[in-house]
Design a protein around this motif. Structure first.
Motif, short mmCIF file in Angstrom:
data_model
loop_
_atom_site.label_atom_id
_atom_site.label_comp_id
_atom_site.label_asym_id
_atom_site.label_seq_id
_atom_site.Cartn_x
_atom_site.Cartn_y
_atom_site.Cartn_z
N ILE A 17 -10.13 -3.27 -9.48
CA ILE A 17 -10.77 -3.84 -8.30
C ILE A 17 -11.70 -2.81 -7.69
O ILE A 17 -12.74 -3.14 -7.16
CB ILE A 17 -9.71 -4.27 -7.29
CG1 ILE A 17 -8.85 -5.38 -7.91
CG2 ILE A 17 -10.33 -4.76 -6.00
CD1 ILE A 17 -7.69 -5.80 -7.06
N ARG A 18 -11.32 -1.54 -7.77
CA ARG A 18 -12.11 -0.47 -7.19
C ARG A 18 -12.68 0.39 -8.30
O ARG A 18 -11.95 0.74 -9.24
CB ARG A 18 -11.26 0.43 -6.29
CG ARG A 18 -10.28 -0.30 -5.40
CD ARG A 18 -10.97 -1.09 -4.33
NE ARG A 18 -10.01 -1.71 -3.43
CZ ARG A 18 -10.27 -2.81 -2.71
NH1 ARG A 18 -11.44 -3.41 -2.82
NH2 ARG A 18 -9.38 -3.31 -1.90
N GLU B 360 -1.19 -0.66 -1.88
CA GLU B 360 -2.48 -0.14 -2.32
C GLU B 360 -2.94 1.00 -1.39
O GLU B 360 -3.42 2.04 -1.84
CB GLU B 360 -3.54 -1.25 -2.33
CG GLU B 360 -4.87 -0.75 -2.90
CD GLU B 360 -6.03 -1.74 -2.77
OE1 GLU B 360 -5.81 -2.91 -2.41
OE2 GLU B 360 -7.16 -1.31 -3.05
N LEU B 407 -11.07 -0.22 2.13
CA LEU B 407 -11.71 -1.47 1.75
C LEU B 407 -10.65 -2.55 1.92
O LEU B 407 -9.47 -2.29 1.74
CB LEU B 407 -12.17 -1.41 0.29
CG LEU B 407 -13.31 -0.43 0.01
CD1 LEU B 407 -13.47 -0.18 -1.48
CD2 LEU B 407 -14.60 -0.96 0.61
N PRO B 408 -11.09 -3.76 2.27
CA PRO B 408 -10.08 -4.79 2.50
C PRO B 408 -9.31 -5.13 1.22
O PRO B 408 -9.87 -5.08 0.12
CB PRO B 408 -10.90 -5.99 2.97
CG PRO B 408 -12.28 -5.73 2.49
CD PRO B 408 -12.45 -4.25 2.46
N ALA B 409 -8.04 -5.46 1.41
CA ALA B 409 -7.21 -5.81 0.26
C ALA B 409 -7.70 -7.10 -0.38
O ALA B 409 -8.15 -8.01 0.30
CB ALA B 409 -5.77 -5.99 0.73
N VAL B 410 -7.62 -7.13 -1.71
CA VAL B 410 -7.85 -8.37 -2.45
C VAL B 410 -6.47 -8.91 -2.79
O VAL B 410 -5.69 -8.23 -3.45
CB VAL B 410 -8.64 -8.08 -3.74
CG1 VAL B 410 -8.90 -9.37 -4.50
CG2 VAL B 410 -9.96 -7.39 -3.42
N VAL B 412 -4.90 -10.43 -4.98
CA VAL B 412 -5.06 -10.87 -6.37
C VAL B 412 -3.93 -11.79 -6.81
O VAL B 412 -4.16 -12.81 -7.46
CB VAL B 412 -5.09 -9.65 -7.32
CG1 VAL B 412 -5.36 -10.09 -8.75
CG2 VAL B 412 -6.12 -8.64 -6.88
#
Lengths: 74, 554
Positions: A17-18, B360, B407-410, B412
């Motif tokens: 994702i990153r 995360e 960064l905002p969490a995804v 998933v």
């Protein structure tokens, strides 16, 4: 093929994702592998790791360039 | 308190509960008027819920504390009605620079592409956020109770009973739902006997807030092993009011009390500035930090948010920023459950999604800390090798880790997502926080989303949308949990029961892979719930049911 100097870490098993994640995954793996090793054990571990990776690369043009880069001082 | 800021004191009012014959019952009580507790309270009010907010103090944070607010937090604050004030007062920045010894090795830009309403980061002292959010909460009718300290909590099922101490005595109140936002030391977490597990880092840091005239650009500057502070790291940030935050790594053996003394702090700052410019010391603090979280954020009718639930190292600005995302994730779910429009199980997905996000954040902040503070000789050798290589080689720059900024969490793996059945390019997969894009007349896509469920429909020409689809918009609008339709068109035109916005630059279409006919279902917290290549009412309603836990048998 010349030595790859752009970011190249990737994980075929997952889509990151990153963009920094695969590199950070590797770095953590590397530091963890040295946990609880003495300085001498760490040096030997590094030597083995370099030999394994060098054989995997195989191409002496690439290895010659990597050795030259590693010897450069910033 | 700093000379650049006049600290407000909010009026304590005698709570009506003290004079009530019977214990009064509330639907929602929030404890802790920090940025996260205030965000939950404001969001609940915006959704029509009556809210009591209890805080043991009568003022804002002492010292600048939480400083960096990421783009996602600004978008959330916009939705809550506080974004403009924060942007106007704060220092916006996008560029971070990293130095090793006496030279720069790495530089990043947080928003490498244009066409976002908000910048990558804004620096603003935490007390300003609390001041703006308190004012907003009061305007919206949050029952703000200053100097109301919770001294006991009984039960975690309905009702939760709180015992509250005030200057006029003690009272009890009942609440159907309790939101705990009382910070890292969380007295309520302790009263409930709940654990929070993780690790303490054996390092100390000195924060100095310094007021001065300086011509440094508004950027984040991070030094590894600089000549003015050898073998340690230093971080510089600009704040509002010409105040600068300087963060010196001290090492574990430093004496926290001695290091706070001005005669110790001032020489460090002078060495860093390297000249004789005048400055004024505003606030000094020595801190250690922990990386840890609670096993679960939901305990029956009690929900933990922000630092009370999880704590990270400051490198990466993942503390307050993740707290805002907690609030964002929780409020809409709570409202649907209280309104009887979703089962209580929906709140288990707050735990599911935000625990994954906390993990995360913990992973990234732990890795940053390990890079900044190597734990062994070999670890330091690798770290310094990366920094030396970084000057010349791109791959090594990517490995330099002075903080992976929030960064905002995804989400998933969220159970609320409807998995894709068609291929889409780009990052807007189910669970992703939705990307912004500029629309006609100065509108922004992010402002078209949020609050409730939205359906985004991409269309070349609004008039070309099929009649059967337009008719279905009414159905969406009249669901118990309504869905409002926003059409993103290339050309203007009116459509019944929908808002039409022009994606005049094609940026939205690009970021969402939004060819004509593509449809996105957006959650109230601006995350993607589902997406398809074409409009299908049944699939949309099924995705709505799934995103609200209304698709499963009890």
């Amino acid at each position: 093929m010349p030595l790859t100097l752009n970011a190249n870490f990737h994980d075929p098993e997952k889509r990151p994702i990153r963009d920094f994640s695969p590199g950070d995954d590797f770095y953590e793996m590397l530091i963890d592998a040295h946990r609880d090793l003495s300085a001498e054990q760490s040096a030997k571990f590094n030597a083995k790791l370099i030999l394994l990776l060098a054989n995997h690369i195989g191409d002496l043009v690439v290895l010659r360039e990597a050795i030259a880069r590693a010897g450069e001082t910033a | 308190m700093p000379s650049s800021y006049r600290q407000p004191h909010f009026a304590y009012l005698r709570p009506p509960d003290l004079d009530a014959v019977q214990r009064l019952r509330r639907p929602v009580v929030v404890v802790g008027a920090g940025p996260v507790g205030l965000a939950v309270a404001i969001d609940c009010r915006l959704k029509g819920l009556p809210v009591v907010l209890l805080d043991e103090d009568d003022t804002v944070s002492i010292g600048s504390r939480g400083l960096c607010y990421a783009k996602r937090s600004l978008e959330i604050l916009d939705r809550l009605g506080c974004g403009e004030a924060v942007i106007a007062k704060g220092v916006s920045w996008n560029v971070g620079r990293t130095f090793f010894r006496d030279h720069e090795v790495y530089r990043f830009d947080l928003v490498p592409e244009p066409d976002h309403k908000r910048p990558g980061m804004v620096n603003l002292q935490q007390y300003y956020l609390e001041e703006y959010q308190s004012a907003r909460a009061a305007t919206l009718g949050v029952d703000l109770r200053w100097k109301n300290r919770v001294i006991a909590v009984s039960g975690s099922s309905d009702p939760v009973v709180l015992t509250v101490d005030t200057p006029d005595g003690i009272y009890e109140l009942e609440t159907a739902w309790l939101i705990v936002a009382d910070g890292a030391r969380s007295p309520i977490r302790r009263m409930m006997g709940l654990d929070i597990e993780g690790k303490v880092f054996r390092d100390r840091f000195l924060i100095a807030d310094v007021r001065m005239q300086a011509d440094f650009p508004p950027e984040r500057w991070f030094w590894f092993d600089p000549p003015f502070h050898p073998n340690q790291s230093v971080l510089l940030h600009r704040q509002a009011d010409n105040v600068w935050r300087i963060d010196f790594q001290l090492g574990w053996d430093a004496d926290p009390e001695a290091e706070k003394a001005p005669e110790r702090v001032i020489p460090r700052i002078k060495a860093m500035l390297g000249d004789d410019r005048e400055f004024e010391l505003e606030w000094v603090s020595v801190y250690t930090f922990q990386c840890r979280r609670m096993a679960r954020f939901r305990h029956g009718r009690v929900l933990f948010v922000g630092d009370a639930a999880h704590q990270v190292s400051p490198f990466g600005a993942r503390g307050a920023n993740s707290g805002y995302q907690d609030a964002d994730n929780l409020a809409w779910k709570l409202q649907l459950v209280i309104a009887g429009l979703a089962p209580e199980r929906l709140l288990d997905t707050y735990d599911e999604e935000r625990v994954a996000a906390a993990d995360e954040n913990l992973l990234n902040s732990t890795r940053s800390t390990d890079f900044i503070t190597p734990k062994s000789g070999i670890s330091r050798i690798f770290r310094d090798a990366v920094l030396e290589l970084a000057e010349r080689h791109a791959f090594a720059r990517r490995l330099v880790n002075s903080g992976r900024l929030s960064l905002p969490a995804v989400y998933v793996h969220s159970s609320l997502n409807t998995p894709d059945v068609e291929a889409f390019a780009g990052d807007m997969s189910p669970g992703a926080p939705m990307a912004d894009a500029p629309l006609d007349d100065g509108h922004w896509l992010i402002d078209e989303l949020g609050g409730g469920f939205r359906l985004l429909l991409f269309a070349d020409v609004p008039a070309a949308i099929e009649r059967s689809i337009v008719d279905a918009f009414t159905v969406l609008r009249h669901q118990p949990v309504p869905i409002e339709v926003v059409i993103l068109a290339r050309r203007s035109g009116a459509v019944a029961n929908a808002r039409v916005r022009i994606d005049f630059k094609g940026v939205a279409a690009d970021r969402y892979d939004g060819h004509h006919g593509a449809v996105y279902l957006a959650r109230p917290d601006q995350h993607v719930a589902a997406r398809w290549r074409r409009f299908d009412l049944d699939r949309i309603l099924a995705a709505l049911a799934r995103a609200t836990c209304n698709d499963r048998e009890v």
